[in-house]
Design a protein around this motif. Sequence first.
Motif, PDB file in Angstrom:
ATOM      1  N   ASP A 136     -16.465 -25.550  -1.216  1.00  0.00           N
ATOM      2  CA  ASP A 136     -16.113 -24.274  -0.588  1.00  0.00           C
ATOM      3  C   ASP A 136     -17.290 -23.309  -0.511  1.00  0.00           C
ATOM      4  N   THR A 137     -18.080 -23.239  -1.574  1.00  0.00           N
ATOM      5  CA  THR A 137     -19.104 -22.197  -1.679  1.00  0.00           C
ATOM      6  C   THR A 137     -20.438 -22.605  -1.081  1.00  0.00           C
ATOM      7  N   PHE A 138     -20.762 -23.896  -1.141  1.00  0.00           N
ATOM      8  CA  PHE A 138     -22.087 -24.329  -0.710  1.00  0.00           C
ATOM      9  C   PHE A 138     -22.081 -25.197   0.549  1.00  0.00           C
ATOM     10  N   THR A 139     -20.921 -25.451   1.114  1.00  0.00           N
ATOM     11  CA  THR A 139     -20.913 -26.282   2.325  1.00  0.00           C
ATOM     12  C   THR A 139     -20.262 -25.540   3.486  1.00  0.00           C
ATOM     13  N   VAL A 140     -18.931 -25.534   3.538  1.00  0.00           N
ATOM     14  CA  VAL A 140     -18.270 -24.947   4.715  1.00  0.00           C
ATOM     15  C   VAL A 140     -18.072 -23.442   4.597  1.00  0.00           C
ATOM     16  N   GLY A 141     -18.348 -22.853   3.447  1.00  0.00           N
ATOM     17  CA  GLY A 141     -17.904 -21.488   3.207  1.00  0.00           C
ATOM     18  C   GLY A 141     -18.913 -20.378   3.352  1.00  0.00           C
ATOM     19  N   MET A 142     -20.085 -20.635   3.901  1.00  0.00           N
ATOM     20  CA  MET A 142     -21.086 -19.577   4.026  1.00  0.00           C
ATOM     21  C   MET A 142     -20.952 -18.899   5.388  1.00  0.00           C
ATOM     22  N   GLY A 143     -20.115 -17.877   5.412  1.00  0.00           N
ATOM     23  CA  GLY A 143     -19.826 -17.201   6.675  1.00  0.00           C
ATOM     24  C   GLY A 143     -18.595 -17.758   7.345  1.00  0.00           C
ATOM     25  N   GLY A 144     -17.917 -18.689   6.674  1.00  0.00           N
ATOM     26  CA  GLY A 144     -16.746 -19.342   7.242  1.00  0.00           C
ATOM     27  C   GLY A 144     -17.040 -20.798   7.551  1.00  0.00           C
ATOM     28  N   THR A 145     -16.057 -21.491   8.045  1.00  0.00           N
ATOM     29  CA  THR A 145     -16.209 -22.910   8.372  1.00  0.00           C
ATOM     30  C   THR A 145     -17.408 -23.142   9.285  1.00  0.00           C
TER      31      THR A 145
END
Length: 436
Positions: free
Chosen positions: A288-297
């Motif tokens: 969540d935090t380091f893949t898809v979650g930086m600014g959203g999906t």
Amino acid sequence: MDKIMAFLEKYLMPIADKLNNNKYLAALREGFMLSLPLIIFGSIFVVISNLPYLDKLLGAAGLTELKNLLGAASNSTMSIMTLFVVFGIGYSLSKQYKVEAVYGAAVAVAAFIILTPTVVQYGKTSKDVVDGVIALDRLGAKGMFVGIIASFISVEIYRLVIQKNWTIKMPAGVPDAVSRSFSSLIPAFITLTCFLLIRIAFTFTPWGNIHDFVYKIIQAPLMTLGSGLTASLIAIFFIQLFWFFGLHGQIIVNSVLDPIWRTLSLENYQAFQAGSKLPHIVNKQFMDTFTVGMGGTGMTLAVIIGIIIFAKSKQLKELSKLAGPAGIFNVNEPVIFGLPIVLNPMILIPWIVAPMVVTAFTYIVMSIGIVPAPIGVDVPWTVPIFFSGTLATGSIKGGILQLVNLAIVFIIWTPFILMMDKKYHKDELEAEGINA
């Protein structure tokens, strides 16, 4: 490209639709959503008790006392997360079957507890045991898969008995609460008796209880598979691909993999609390935090930054004004539907490739020890980049890694932003010329 999209629409869309509407996956999803606010509550106090320089400020004895005082917050939420998940699954699945949801949820929890060992060994010999207690890990990471299986099976038995009308019918005039309680008596009795028999049967096996059987035979191998880089890349690929077709990739993929990722998070959290080496790199916070979650999906904050820097077209400039503030807090629907991402062949390559490259890079950096792995505490999804990475890893290095990842996504997306902007700007100029 048209042939590829036609192929994906023909074979992928029906599978995604079935996964999205599957009643068991929906119940699993809602079960984890029920536990989310409780886990975040516990996570906040874990972060507070592990803030940098507290040992210098309070001293070793003071820090130990603080951790003891705040420990109840995580022990009563994160450490017994499986209980909340079981209740949530039981409630959701019972509601889908249109039976009394609260009673279905209560029966699911009772079924799970019946299967849970009440003997804890504290020493090396068979005599070093305490009876009449439940170890916290049985209600947390170690018992997660048993809890999920027990909740599904218990609700199925419970609703089957009700649908066969094996219930006690109370006369008219009896209070509704009393009537509902008595109507659930026989279904609950039959369901829990089945689980009691399962518990007894497993005492005659080499494992002694179903918890150890499921953990060794099912849960541990799945966790080993799910904690690897290959499985993570496959998950990211399908999340991005589903979103490209307008389907909620996280809901579809996470419904299947959340039990594994959450369990990996709990094991990391338990190791962190014990001061041991974190056993896993990939877990729920990694995804969540380091893949898809930086600014959203799709890490679209980097896309917004690229648009702000390079865009000449009015369409993209207006989009950046709308999407920028939301993107800071990881809300990216304006980008997904305004760029658009959905069914836009111009951006399919960076949309899928950028998160996969960042996932691989993050895994490598953490595996060689440059940045610590996520410690297992939940970070609210609206926490902005850098701060969320710092909280998830308990180190400022996690925040710096997010900024590096943002730069990687920016570099990958830049040629495609320029290409899109050129096309949109040309179309706008032609439209103005026609109007003139």
